[in-house]
Design a protein around this motif. Sequence first.
Motif, PDB file in Angstrom:
ATOM      1  N   GLU A 126     -32.388  58.016 -42.888  1.00 44.85           N
ATOM      2  CA  GLU A 126     -31.192  57.541 -42.182  1.00 44.85           C
ATOM      3  C   GLU A 126     -31.418  57.555 -40.676  1.00 44.85           C
ATOM      4  OE1 GLU A 126     -26.963  58.453 -43.563  1.00 44.85           O
ATOM      5  OE2 GLU A 126     -28.104  60.127 -44.402  1.00 44.85           O
ATOM      6  N   MET A 127     -31.959  58.671 -40.181  1.00 47.94           N
ATOM      7  CA  MET A 127     -32.197  58.782 -38.739  1.00 47.94           C
ATOM      8  C   MET A 127     -33.258  57.799 -38.273  1.00 47.94           C
ATOM      9  SD  MET A 127     -31.960  62.693 -37.385  1.00 47.94           S
ATOM     10  CE  MET A 127     -31.916  62.059 -35.699  1.00 47.94           C
ATOM     11  N   LEU A 128     -34.268  57.594 -39.097  1.00 47.66           N
ATOM     12  CA  LEU A 128     -35.324  56.644 -38.744  1.00 47.66           C
ATOM     13  C   LEU A 128     -34.746  55.244 -38.563  1.00 47.66           C
ATOM     14  CD1 LEU A 128     -38.258  55.816 -38.315  1.00 47.66           C
ATOM     15  CD2 LEU A 128     -38.531  55.732 -40.813  1.00 47.66           C
ATOM     16  N   LEU A 129     -33.914  54.798 -39.485  1.00 48.03           N
ATOM     17  CA  LEU A 129     -33.300  53.481 -39.356  1.00 48.03           C
ATOM     18  C   LEU A 129     -32.397  53.415 -38.129  1.00 48.03           C
ATOM     19  CD1 LEU A 129     -32.385  52.517 -43.039  1.00 48.03           C
ATOM     20  CD2 LEU A 129     -34.379  51.848 -41.701  1.00 48.03           C
ATOM     21  N   CYS A 179     -34.637  52.770 -35.369  1.00 48.25           N
ATOM     22  CA  CYS A 179     -35.151  51.390 -35.417  1.00 48.25           C
ATOM     23  C   CYS A 179     -34.160  50.440 -34.738  1.00 48.25           C
ATOM     24  CB  CYS A 179     -35.383  50.959 -36.867  1.00 48.25           C
ATOM     25  SG  CYS A 179     -36.842  51.706 -37.641  1.00 48.25           S
ATOM     26  N   VAL A 180     -32.869  50.683 -34.959  1.00 44.71           N
ATOM     27  CA  VAL A 180     -31.843  49.880 -34.289  1.00 44.71           C
ATOM     28  C   VAL A 180     -31.914  50.108 -32.780  1.00 44.71           C
ATOM     29  CG1 VAL A 180     -29.361  49.498 -34.021  1.00 44.71           C
ATOM     30  CG2 VAL A 180     -30.339  49.852 -36.298  1.00 44.71           C
ATOM     31  N   LYS A 181     -32.188  51.348 -32.373  1.00 46.00           N
ATOM     32  CA  LYS A 181     -32.315  51.644 -30.949  1.00 46.00           C
ATOM     33  C   LYS A 181     -33.519  50.916 -30.341  1.00 46.00           C
ATOM     34  CE  LYS A 181     -30.022  56.162 -30.752  1.00 46.00           C
ATOM     35  NZ  LYS A 181     -29.143  55.871 -29.599  1.00 46.00           N
ATOM     36  N   LYS A 203     -27.899  45.890 -43.028  1.00 51.60           N
ATOM     37  CA  LYS A 203     -26.842  46.855 -42.702  1.00 51.60           C
ATOM     38  C   LYS A 203     -27.459  48.227 -42.415  1.00 51.60           C
ATOM     39  CE  LYS A 203     -23.687  44.444 -45.834  1.00 51.60           C
ATOM     40  NZ  LYS A 203     -22.858  44.545 -47.058  1.00 51.60           N
ATOM     41  N   PRO A 204     -28.303  48.326 -41.355  1.00 55.18           N
ATOM     42  CA  PRO A 204     -29.024  49.575 -41.130  1.00 55.18           C
ATOM     43  C   PRO A 204     -28.253  50.632 -40.355  1.00 55.18           C
ATOM     44  CG  PRO A 204     -29.695  47.966 -39.508  1.00 55.18           C
ATOM     45  CD  PRO A 204     -28.677  47.284 -40.413  1.00 55.18           C
ATOM     46  N   LYS A 205     -27.156  50.263 -39.689  1.00 54.27           N
ATOM     47  CA  LYS A 205     -26.506  51.203 -38.789  1.00 54.27           C
ATOM     48  C   LYS A 205     -25.718  52.263 -39.539  1.00 54.27           C
ATOM     49  CE  LYS A 205     -26.135  48.173 -34.775  1.00 54.27           C
ATOM     50  NZ  LYS A 205     -25.229  47.600 -33.742  1.00 54.27           N
ATOM     51  N   SER A 235     -21.261  56.574 -35.725  1.00 56.55           N
ATOM     52  CA  SER A 235     -21.548  57.482 -34.615  1.00 56.55           C
ATOM     53  C   SER A 235     -21.376  58.942 -35.021  1.00 56.55           C
ATOM     54  CB  SER A 235     -20.655  57.148 -33.415  1.00 56.55           C
ATOM     55  OG  SER A 235     -19.280  57.237 -33.767  1.00 56.55           O
ATOM     56  N   GLU A 236     -20.367  59.224 -35.858  1.00 53.35           N
ATOM     57  CA  GLU A 236     -20.156  60.605 -36.297  1.00 53.35           C
ATOM     58  C   GLU A 236     -21.300  61.086 -37.173  1.00 53.35           C
ATOM     59  OE1 GLU A 236     -17.869  62.920 -35.490  1.00 53.35           O
ATOM     60  OE2 GLU A 236     -17.270  61.481 -33.954  1.00 53.35           O
ATOM     61  N   ARG A 237     -21.776  60.207 -38.073  1.00 52.71           N
ATOM     62  CA  ARG A 237     -22.902  60.566 -38.925  1.00 52.71           C
ATOM     63  C   ARG A 237     -24.166  60.769 -38.089  1.00 52.71           C
ATOM     64  NH1 ARG A 237     -24.845  63.308 -43.097  1.00 52.71           N
ATOM     65  NH2 ARG A 237     -26.548  62.251 -44.184  1.00 52.71           N
ATOM     66  N   ALA A 238     -24.397  59.873 -37.131  1.00 56.73           N
ATOM     67  CA  ALA A 238     -25.566  59.993 -36.262  1.00 56.73           C
ATOM     68  C   ALA A 238     -25.516  61.295 -35.478  1.00 56.73           C
ATOM     69  CB  ALA A 238     -25.644  58.797 -35.314  1.00 56.73           C
ATOM     70  N   LEU A 239     -24.342  61.649 -34.979  1.00 61.73           N
ATOM     71  CA  LEU A 239     -24.187  62.886 -34.216  1.00 61.73           C
ATOM     72  C   LEU A 239     -24.436  64.106 -35.089  1.00 61.73           C
ATOM     73  CD1 LEU A 239     -23.426  64.087 -31.481  1.00 61.73           C
ATOM     74  CD2 LEU A 239     -21.035  64.031 -32.210  1.00 61.73           C
TER      75      LEU A 239
END
Length: 331
Positions: A76-79, A82-84, A273-275, A278-282
């Motif tokens: 999940e974090m890798l994707l 990748c968007v970044k 749909k890779p994103k 924001s809460e999950r990313a945090l």
Amino acid sequence: MSSTPAAKSDDDLYREGSQYRIWSFSQSELEEVRRSVNRIASEHLAHEHQMARSAERGGEEEGVKIEYLTEGEEYEMLLHYCVKVQDAAAVYKLPSHIKATAIQYLKRFYLKYSLMEFHPRNIMYTCLFLATKSENHFISIDNFVQPLQRVSKQSIIDLEFIVAQTLSFTLLVHHAFNPIHGYFLDLQSVFADRMDEIRSAHDRARRYANDSLFSDAAFLFTPPQIALAALMMANEGLMDAYMDVKFGQNAVLLRQLKTTTERIKSYIVEGGKPKIGSERALALERKLYVCRNPEKARKRFGNGSSSESLNDSAEPAAKRVKIEQEDTVMT
């Protein structure tokens, strides 16, 4: 009298190269690679943390419960990163193939290392800078870091060789964009009266090829196969007619191609749909910080012995974001 050897297809040529030899897998092989990388990193960090805690307590070997990233969380974090990379490439106005190369570098790097060993923020910028070099799109290191916050040119220079070595120096990356253009030219020769339809399919297929970057398609299929699937998604009627013209005399091959493109289409849809939110990313950034820096996290968030107490403390959002900014690369 010897017969003339059959001409090799783009697929045949691709399978003779280092990209196919080193970076192609079956689905089960790819899953095992990621599972192994995650397990080894978790065990290594657990041992280091145990030793550090033992030394701190004068030899007392009290365990510290820390939740390490799971294999799924790492992906999940890798994707997310990748968007970044895609967003950063837009800042420099880089062509699609350079962005695609950088994303593939990042994904390949994390088949050898865990995100818990090298923070992806540092690796992603190194991959992007390295991609500009390998694709002959010169940007000086000073100009590259100028728009970036909290990224020094030395941090990129220090990681550049590590990244290249981890990639086995296979810096040439083949993408679906070139085969799409090849099909575009051939479609014009087959259907000269359908030019508007062909141009539209070409442009839409490039967008689907971009979506495929955020899936595992490049590890599982060849660029011509991905290109064909992207064109099928762009205009199925046109491509059905094209494939009947090109392969209609070989029913077995035609059936195999259609089966393969159907499989690839599912990966492209997934990649579109890779994103993550924001809460999950945090939450994942926070968990990564804790498992990489347990003692720092303990001092910042409290003295609870479990990762649960560290992960669930009620910190203001602004302070939680600071976690990512202060994290450093582990080597």
